[in-house]
Design a protein around this motif. Sequence first.
Motif, short mmCIF file in Angstrom:
data_model
loop_
_atom_site.label_atom_id
_atom_site.label_comp_id
_atom_site.label_asym_id
_atom_site.label_seq_id
_atom_site.Cartn_x
_atom_site.Cartn_y
_atom_site.Cartn_z
N ARG A 53 3.95 5.19 -19.36
CA ARG A 53 2.80 5.15 -20.11
C ARG A 53 1.82 6.17 -20.40
O ARG A 53 1.41 6.51 -21.48
CB ARG A 53 2.03 3.86 -19.69
CG ARG A 53 2.47 2.54 -20.30
CD ARG A 53 1.72 1.30 -20.08
NE ARG A 53 0.06 1.60 -20.17
CZ ARG A 53 -0.18 1.31 -21.36
NH1 ARG A 53 0.60 1.02 -22.63
NH2 ARG A 53 -1.59 1.53 -21.88
N PRO A 54 1.70 6.83 -19.31
CA PRO A 54 0.67 8.35 -19.64
C PRO A 54 1.41 9.29 -20.61
O PRO A 54 0.43 10.02 -21.28
CB PRO A 54 0.84 8.89 -18.19
CG PRO A 54 0.87 7.59 -17.18
CD PRO A 54 1.94 6.74 -17.93
N ILE A 55 2.59 9.22 -20.95
CA ILE A 55 3.15 10.11 -21.73
C ILE A 55 3.43 9.45 -23.09
O ILE A 55 3.05 10.22 -24.19
CB ILE A 55 4.33 10.60 -21.24
CG1 ILE A 55 4.24 11.51 -19.89
CG2 ILE A 55 5.30 11.23 -22.29
CD1 ILE A 55 5.30 11.91 -19.19
N ASP A 56 3.90 8.16 -22.97
CA ASP A 56 4.08 7.50 -24.24
C ASP A 56 3.61 6.00 -24.06
O ASP A 56 4.24 5.41 -23.70
CB ASP A 56 5.47 7.55 -24.74
CG ASP A 56 5.94 6.82 -25.77
OD1 ASP A 56 4.88 6.45 -26.63
OD2 ASP A 56 7.15 6.75 -26.19
N PRO A 57 2.37 5.72 -24.78
CA PRO A 57 1.89 4.58 -24.67
C PRO A 57 2.44 3.28 -25.18
O PRO A 57 2.13 2.20 -25.11
CB PRO A 57 0.43 4.69 -25.44
CG PRO A 57 0.82 5.66 -26.41
CD PRO A 57 1.64 6.68 -25.59
N VAL A 58 3.37 3.77 -26.10
CA VAL A 58 4.11 2.46 -26.72
C VAL A 58 5.28 1.86 -26.02
O VAL A 58 5.95 2.58 -25.22
CB VAL A 58 5.07 2.96 -28.11
CG1 VAL A 58 5.79 2.04 -28.80
CG2 VAL A 58 4.13 3.68 -29.28
N ALA A 312 -0.69 -2.97 -22.99
CA ALA A 312 -0.95 -2.76 -24.31
C ALA A 312 -1.52 -3.90 -24.93
O ALA A 312 -1.95 -3.57 -26.34
CB ALA A 312 0.22 -2.23 -25.06
N GLY A 313 -1.73 -4.97 -24.22
CA GLY A 313 -2.42 -6.13 -24.81
C GLY A 313 -1.41 -6.60 -25.92
O GLY A 313 -1.74 -7.26 -26.89
N MET A 314 0.08 -6.82 -25.70
CA MET A 314 1.01 -7.41 -26.58
C MET A 314 1.35 -8.54 -26.03
O MET A 314 1.47 -8.75 -24.72
CB MET A 314 2.19 -6.38 -26.89
CG MET A 314 1.77 -5.16 -27.44
SD MET A 314 3.20 -3.95 -27.44
CE MET A 314 4.40 -4.78 -28.47
#
Length: 320
Positions: A53-58, A312-314
Amino acid sequence: MRDAELLLRGSRRPLVIGIGGGGDVVGALATAEATRLYDRADPVLGGLTWERRPIDPVPGPRAAAEIAGAETLAPGILLAGPDTRVRDREVAFAESRMAEFLGEPTVLIDPNDGPAAVAEGLAAAIQALKCDLLILIDVGGDVLAHGDEPGLRSPLCDAVMLAAGARLSTSGQPVLLGVFGIGCDAELTPDEVLARLATVARAGGLCGARGLTGPVADRMESAMELVATEASAQAVRAFRGASGPATIRGGTRTLRLSPVAALTFYLDVDITINAAGRLASAVAEAGNLEAANQALNAIGVSTELDYERNAAGMVSPPAV
């Protein structure tokens, strides 16, 4: 049972894959570099399209269609260079940076379509690259998890890749599973990993082990100047003499180092699946990553995909 030394010494072009995503490609470098230095091989290094996540938040791994600057070897299998990125975003993969370090392409695997598709794509890529041995490297040892370990955080990627490796092994492709840096990802403890290794060994599936050497550790440290990794770095620290408690992930995860972290244990994939592959068995028939995730959820196991979606709140998709 396979003999790791015979396979490693006899391979002229091994494909060595870090199966946990993120910086696991650095852990895979330990095996690849040893084959280059000591077995006179010409290894190909690779990993997955799933960054931390620190590199790609998706959440989740990137699909091949989302990636720019890469060559397609087979469906879901790409050849990455220094400029390989997530399309329309400034997100570089660890494998992109490893390609820059090595001065040669690396392999990127999109696991979104599940174990069968990954196995089929890898079979085609192995042929295209003229590789003769597949080595799947897990950093830490969570590939051997039962699913109830308190520290377990990222079982999905490993389970899918081990299931894909079993498919390839069954088809006749020589495959080794390697566990490097025992406990260095701060998920399973060293004692938990060693207990799982003992289970595989009792079933006849421990194929051999190799330790870091000075030249290989030097090479890894040079790679880490470009490629971000925490778990693999801990294994090199152990080789340099660090021992006792250590922390990663901004101090939120604790692990314990000893010289055993500098070893890679090589396992027979088929025996490992039968002896300690509960999670890989659970996802073996999943038609895609979502189905694999739900298969683990169904047996009470939370995954890195669940964590990333929650962060991510998904909301997770409905059952498939």
